[in-house]
Design a protein around this motif. Structure first.
Motif, PDB file in Angstrom:
ATOM      1  N   GLU A 271       0.813  -1.207   0.000  1.00 49.59           N
ATOM      2  CA  GLU A 271       0.000   0.000   0.000  1.00 49.59           C
ATOM      3  C   GLU A 271       0.845   1.255   0.000  1.00 49.59           C
ATOM      4  OE1 GLU A 271      -3.912  -1.504   2.347  1.00 49.59           O
ATOM      5  OE2 GLU A 271      -1.993  -1.478   3.368  1.00 49.59           O
ATOM      6  N   ALA A 272       1.921   1.248   0.795  1.00 52.66           N
ATOM      7  CA  ALA A 272       2.780   2.432   0.809  1.00 52.66           C
ATOM      8  C   ALA A 272       3.347   2.673  -0.577  1.00 52.66           C
ATOM      9  CB  ALA A 272       3.900   2.253   1.832  1.00 52.66           C
ATOM     10  N   SER A 273       3.769   1.592  -1.236  1.00 55.82           N
ATOM     11  CA  SER A 273       4.303   1.745  -2.585  1.00 55.82           C
ATOM     12  C   SER A 273       3.241   2.283  -3.524  1.00 55.82           C
ATOM     13  CB  SER A 273       4.815   0.402  -3.113  1.00 55.82           C
ATOM     14  OG  SER A 273       5.747  -0.150  -2.220  1.00 55.82           O
ATOM     15  N   CYS A 274       2.028   1.719  -3.428  1.00 57.11           N
ATOM     16  CA  CYS A 274       0.957   2.171  -4.308  1.00 57.11           C
ATOM     17  C   CYS A 274       0.635   3.637  -4.063  1.00 57.11           C
ATOM     18  CB  CYS A 274      -0.306   1.338  -4.097  1.00 57.11           C
ATOM     19  SG  CYS A 274      -0.116  -0.350  -4.641  1.00 57.11           S
ATOM     20  N   ALA A 275       0.602   4.030  -2.780  1.00 56.67           N
ATOM     21  CA  ALA A 275       0.291   5.423  -2.466  1.00 56.67           C
ATOM     22  C   ALA A 275       1.348   6.337  -3.069  1.00 56.67           C
ATOM     23  CB  ALA A 275       0.212   5.615  -0.958  1.00 56.67           C
ATOM     24  N   MET A 459       1.772  14.688   0.157  1.00 54.86           N
ATOM     25  CA  MET A 459       1.437  13.309   0.436  1.00 54.86           C
ATOM     26  C   MET A 459       2.500  12.355  -0.107  1.00 54.86           C
ATOM     27  SD  MET A 459      -1.007  12.840   2.329  1.00 54.86           S
ATOM     28  CE  MET A 459      -2.379  13.713   3.055  1.00 54.86           C
ATOM     29  N   TYR A 460       3.231  12.816  -1.113  1.00 53.33           N
ATOM     30  CA  TYR A 460       4.344  11.999  -1.607  1.00 53.33           C
ATOM     31  C   TYR A 460       5.366  11.818  -0.486  1.00 53.33           C
ATOM     32  CZ  TYR A 460       7.821  10.283  -4.963  1.00 53.33           C
ATOM     33  OH  TYR A 460       8.717   9.505  -5.638  1.00 53.33           O
ATOM     34  N   GLY A 461       5.607  12.887   0.252  1.00 56.21           N
ATOM     35  CA  GLY A 461       6.543  12.815   1.366  1.00 56.21           C
ATOM     36  C   GLY A 461       6.066  11.878   2.460  1.00 56.21           C
ATOM     37  N   GLY A 538      -3.758   9.975  -1.463  1.00 54.57           N
ATOM     38  CA  GLY A 538      -4.016   9.486  -2.808  1.00 54.57           C
ATOM     39  C   GLY A 538      -5.492   9.595  -3.154  1.00 54.57           C
ATOM     40  N   PHE A 539      -6.320   9.280  -2.187  1.00 55.09           N
ATOM     41  CA  PHE A 539      -7.772   9.364  -2.377  1.00 55.09           C
ATOM     42  C   PHE A 539      -8.193  10.805  -2.675  1.00 55.09           C
ATOM     43  CE2 PHE A 539     -11.794  10.196  -0.015  1.00 55.09           C
ATOM     44  CZ  PHE A 539     -12.653   9.618  -0.920  1.00 55.09           C
TER      45      PHE A 539
END
Lengths: 779, 779
Positions: A271-275, A459-461, A538-539
């Motif tokens: 999930e972290a990777s996907c986010a 949010m990338y951070g 991400g949402f």
């Protein structure tokens, strides 16, 4: 592009191989002893036959449970993947895009299956090693300590490396498979692709939920049931061979703590990777790079983590091995510290190498830039490094804080142990207070991470911080899986009625295992919190709210915030009651067996053996039955909220659930860990009480004080092994469901849900979307 | 203008008088018996002498504690009022308005003193009535039930009506005192005045914090200490006359449950009114009304509540009195239901009579109207009525749900009692699960209230819903204070070694009291949550963020949200540990007395009496010492956050604390209530266990099962009486501190705090403020 990724994949494979070889050599070592015992070993003591017998029962029990569980999971995956495919294909009012739906559903299936495989693998390795660890503990002196520790720790390593390696490879494979189909070098294509890939995280997390909840109920039903049965029927010690529930208890350790934990952390990683991928895909600079290095930077973090962890493995097993009881915790801590340090050192150059010199994250085209940090963030590799480092160190420190609160080497747990002097009630009061208290610093650290990540790169951070915290995943998992293996080894020693010295050794290993399990849980919770926030981001990005933010001062927002914060309580109540019910069934069965099997209770020589299989079946059936309602609660809440009350209500639910679950999860895990170790501290004879003449008398096993300590341990069991760790998944799963179904939610009345809840912001978003669609149609 | 308010005030006074007369008559009744006993009563039984002796010891203990506590509070008030005066006077960068500072500080002092008086009053009434209740319970049959119930219930009524009446009058008096000074009929004047008046709420709440925390620690240190001492030293039953801690225990019931609860609910009322006034003052239509009817509508709700509650008092005491044990809970429930119903009926015409036919709430002039519900809310009297009604009914239903979960007439508590069969651990597990489960519906109801209030009339609507929930305050307080009086009456009966039948009666009254206490706590928590949200709204309005909302998707916001949600855990841990420490001191003292006072333990006739005074002193000293750190935590958190990290961090802290505290508070209160009543259920002999031959055997007092139940009760004590109810104040106090100091926070770097945390929104607010100031300077 391929260079970097292939390097990582190769490293993953290589180090999996290294780990596997170590095991083979290890397995060779012990299986030599082992074969000697199994085959023609008539001259061996009967206790070693007994070990193998027990080992086989545990293996069969574990296999039977996983088979039953995975059957259910497979059906669920099949049904839910259709739902995922259909719902995610709906991208607007009546508009469908079948390619998106299909890809998401496939990624979902792949994620689910990978999660199942990693759970199965880890568990089989753990089951494979427990008896070997017991046997290794029979050696005397330092060699015995070293052999038993290394066996357990290496087995953990196999789990850690195979899981992270596989997770990385599969993800990489998926991206490569679809990269041409979606034209990944265009922003639109990258966004679409990463959104579909999010299905991978969803799949992993869904299976993790069932693994954690089902496994948690299984293990604690068996554990609490076995404890209580001994208490209710007669004063039979825990792990007494006559108690028919003990095998189920040992199976449970593997099912819950190994398979469940593995699935959980696999989910976090996925999930972290996907986010990070979803948010990163909105950055034109990252996408434009034809080597894909920038876009795939999140995967690089994990790849480096695998290599560094592999290097430090040698530290614990070869360079400075465990020679005595006092070494265990020290070695495990050094392991964690060194991994974190090395990771920090390699991350800075890696960031420069893989990321473009400057790239932009955040809203640009949609306007209203003041809400989310100016016009987004201009990120440099150094910023990205800072985010990762914040996560790395926060994770490490949270681990040490957790250790401080749950290890009986320090004040807090000793205080809890001493509180047993005045009975179970004060033990419980002190334990609960300890759990609440232990939230303070971890929460400060997590929020510092959020602040650093968010203010450096949005949010990338945050997603990078989460990946940073998971950077030491391979090490953490090794440490983590080590615990239940030792616990099992101890159980086997007790059941096989081995020498006192073996049991002492496995007890010491297990006490360290309780602490490391708590450390692992600290990591899991911290990273789950960061991951959930990143997924939430991400949402928000995906639903077009990014430029407007989420304002809680709205009727629907604050109302859903309160409800969201309540969900973890509801979930906890459900799982705790499930454990209670299943444990009662177990107690009844044990009572029944003692009543009906002649000679069992009295221990008459040659009596019929207890029927372990029936106990295993009770745990299996109960856990499969009881895991459904909490699962339905967690999965349906965001979906129903989104469909009925709209996107802003989903934001409220997610925010509420995250802030509430993180506190509950930390306090429950640490309370349980402290009680368990307080009991061990009492059993070691370290607690003294003043008698009426003022002498200080040791109160060990069998005293009233010990009974009070056992009571705390029993209460802590469902908290630390069922509800606490499952709360991670409550946060993550709700957040990724929201992310995956974001477009679907937006397709219901422009995100205002079936009730069309008034929202000026969503009206504005709809206008912006329409304008953007019109603009792109014009070209 | 005066008509309405004077009517209310008169009603308040009148009904206080009625209540007082009732008491006198009542007091007359019993004091006849009483005088007969005290004066020349040589022919009376010695047990009645004993009652008076105990009664006087309790009275002295209570008085001594309050005196010590109020001395500390007075010093604190004096020091803090200077701080309040200075800080609130600072309205801009280097600009001071001394009038605002002065008025706020005076209101703060008045609020604090009123709170102290109401706590003192309630406690003295409670102490005055407990012995009378015991004596009344000596009558046989229905008359005894009726007399003892009515005594306790009327005493509760005295507290309820005097507190609400006084709170209302003082607030009205303050408004009238300052109305000319601030030109209340101009919007600016009304805003300034109401903001100063908010000091009244702050004063009330600060004292309530100390009352709740100090009182809670006092009562539970004594209670837990007394229980444990009996256990550790010898098997002495609770309330045994030989146990020197019992008097402290009885004092504690009054100190914590009466004085603490009174201050708490006084604070809720004061704060809800202040929040409604502050938000209402921004409505031009409400302010323009020269009769002030519209502006003072919030006070009308309370005034009507007093009158309606007074009417329904007769219902319980005269129309359908308690005749038997089964009646108690029924009568109390009917009481609550009828009050709610009548209030709903009178509120609709009252809203039409006092409010203008349409008025505007919310931002208008500041622009960016889409964020907070269009251009604010156009509110009709019917909308306002709906908000009040939502609060009223939500409160009533929350009360009944709480009863369902905590009364041993229903399944949940019986299940907990049955779980004692397998020991203390399962009792604790089931109890914790019950607490978590009991959050579900109350939280749904509270969020429904927030939704209704917010969507009808913004934060004004939420404040009205809070006042609606507090509309039945007088009744609730009566019901609530009734509990500890009965508990005390039972204690006195046991200590005076009265007949079994008396003790049975007081036990039954007390069991209902536990439930009603839980109902009262449900109300207190629900209203505290609504009040906090309304105060938060006031803070937002005052700091100029109203038009922009509070976006949690910002680095500082999400980070502070997490920290805010952690504060209640920190606070709980502190108070629980304090209880533990104080209880241990008490245990040591009791052990010491048993060891040093000859004949005490053996109960030799003519032995020296136990030294109650020393136990009282230990509880007093411990509670005063231990209440400081939690107090500092709660008061300093919002102030320091605001000064250092700015206004948006304060928003995060408040939001986090509210959503987290409400769940914790509900679950802790209900868990504790359920354990207490589960114990009572066991003691009544209602729990049966199957023996080895399948017969169902009653397990009553003295069995292992009972011991397990007692363990749960002891754990529940600090949860339900110290930390749980104090969490209300954590939410409210933080919110009102933010409100009162809003201008001060805005004066530090435009609300961005000492660190000048980046915020585009606050920059925008600063520009808007400057423009508004320039515009007003131009005229």
């Amino acid at each position: 592009m391929l260079t970097g990724m292939f390097g990582c994949a190769f490293a993953a494979w290589l180090f999996m191989k290294v780990a596997a070889i170590q095991l083979k050599r290890d397995g060779g070592d012990t299986s030599k002893t082992f074969k000697r015992m199994t085959g023609e070993s008539t001259q061996e003591t009967s206790s070693e036959d007994r070990i193998i017998e027990i080992y086989e029962m545990i293996r069969e029990g574990a296999r039977a449970f996983l088979k039953a569980e995975y059957q259910m999971c497979a059906i669920f995956l099949a049904v839910f993947s259709v739902l995922v495919g259909v719902l995610t294909a709906r991208v607007g009012n009546g508009k469908y895009e079948s390619q998106i739906g299909m890809t998401t559903a496939i990624c979902f299936l792949v994620g689910g299956v990978t999660s199942m495989i990693s759970g199965y693998l880890g568990m089989m390795v753990a089951v494979f090693s427990n008896a070997r660890c017991t046997i290794a503990a029979r050696h005397d002196g330092p060699a015995g300590w070293m052999a038993s520790f290394n066996t357990a720790f290496r087995a953990g390593g196999v789990m850690g490396f195979s899981l992270t390696g596989m997770a990385l490879l599969v993800l990489y494979f998926l991206i490569n498979l679809y990269q041409n189909e979606f034209e990944i070098t265009t922003t639109g294509g990258a966004i679409k692709l990463t959104e579909c890939i999010a299905g991978y995280g969803l799949g992993g997390s869904t299976i993790a939920l069932f693994g954690r909840v089902g496994g948690g109920i299984y293990t604690k039903a068996a554990d609490v049931g076995a404890d209580l049965a001994g208490k209710v029927v007669e004063n039979i010690p825990e792990d007494d061979p006559r108690n028919p529930a003990t095998i189920a208890d040992n199976v449970g350790d593997n099912v819950g703590d190994v398979a469940g934990m593995g699935s959980d952390l696999f989910g976090s990683f996925a999930e972290a990777s996907c986010a990070a991928l979803v948010v990163g895909a909105h950055s034109p600079e990252l996408v434009a790079d034809p080597t894909m290095n920038g876009l795939l930077f999140p995967l690089v973090i994990t790849a480096l983590g695998i290599m560094v962890s592999a290097g430090t493995m040698f530290l614990a097993t070869n360079v400075s091995p465990v020679m005595a009881e006092a070494d265990i915790e020290k070695v495990l801590k050094v392991q964690l510290g060194v991994t974190t340090l090395l990771m920090t050192l390699v991350m800075r150059p890696a960031a420069s190498a893989y990321l473009p010199a400057a790239f932009h994250i955040g809203p640009g085209k949609l306007g209203a830039p003041e809400i989310l940090g100016g016009a987004g963030w201009d990120v440099t590799p150094n910023d990205a490094f800072q985010c990762v480092a914040a996560g790395l160190w926060a994770g490490c420190i949270i681990g040490f804080i957790t250790e401080y609160y749950t290890s009986h080497s320090y004040g807090p747990t000793r205080e809890v142990a001493q509180a047993c002097e005045t009975g179970a009630a004060t033990n419980i009061i002190h334990g609960l207070a300890l759990g609440y208290l232990s939230c303070i610093f971890p929460v400060f650290l997590i929020s510092a991470c959020v602040f650093v990540g968010f203010s450096r790169a949005g949010m990338y951070g945050v997603a990078l911080a989460a990946l940073g915290m998971l950077g030491t995943l391979a090490t953490c998992l090794s440490i983590d899986v080590y615990g239940p293996i030792c616990d099992n080894a101890g159980g086997i020693a007790e059941m096989a009625e081995l020498e006192e010295s073996v049991r002492d050794k496995t007890d010491a290993l297990d006490a360290a295992g309780n602490t490391t399990a708590a450390i692992g849980k600290g990591f899991a919770i911290g990273s789950a919190c960061l991951v959930s926030i990143a997924l939430f981001g991400g949402f928000i990005t995906r639903s077009g709210l990014e430029a407007h933010g989420f304002n809680v001062l709205k009727p629907i927002a604050f109302a859903s915030l309160l409800v969201g914060a309540m969900i973890p309580y509801w979930f906890t109540a459900m799982t705790m009651k499930s454990v209670g019910i299943a444990a009662m069934e177990m107690v009844k069965e044990v009572k029944f067996q003692f009543a009906t099997i002649p000679g069992l209770l009295e221990g008459t020589p040659g009596h019929a053996p207890p029927d372990h299989a029936r106990c295993i079946k009770i745990s299996t059936d109960a856990s499969l039955r009881e895991m459904v309602p909490p699962g339905v609660l967690v999965i349906s809440t965001p979906i129903l909220t989104g469909v009925i009350f709209g996107v802003e209500a989903v934001c409220g639910i997610l925010t509420g659930a995250i802030v509430s679950a993180v506190q509950l999860a930390i306090s429950q895990s640490n309370t349980g860990g402290a009680w368990d170790n307080a009991k061990k501290y009492v059993e070691k004879g370290c607690v003294k009480v003043e008698d009426s003449e003022g002498r200080r008398i040791v109160q060990g096993k069998g005293t009233e004080l010990h009974k009070a300590a056992v009571c705390g341990d029993t209460v802590g069991d469902p908290l630390k092994d069922t509800s606490g760790p499952a709360l991670n998944i409550v946060m993550k799963l709700q957040a990724i469901i929201a992310l995956v179904f974001a477009d679907f939610f937006m397709s219901v009345n422009d995100g205002k849900g079936y009730f069309n809840v008034h929202s000026a912001v969503l009206d504005q978003v709809a206008r912006e979307r329409a304008a953007a669609a019109a603009a792109s149609a014009r070209f």
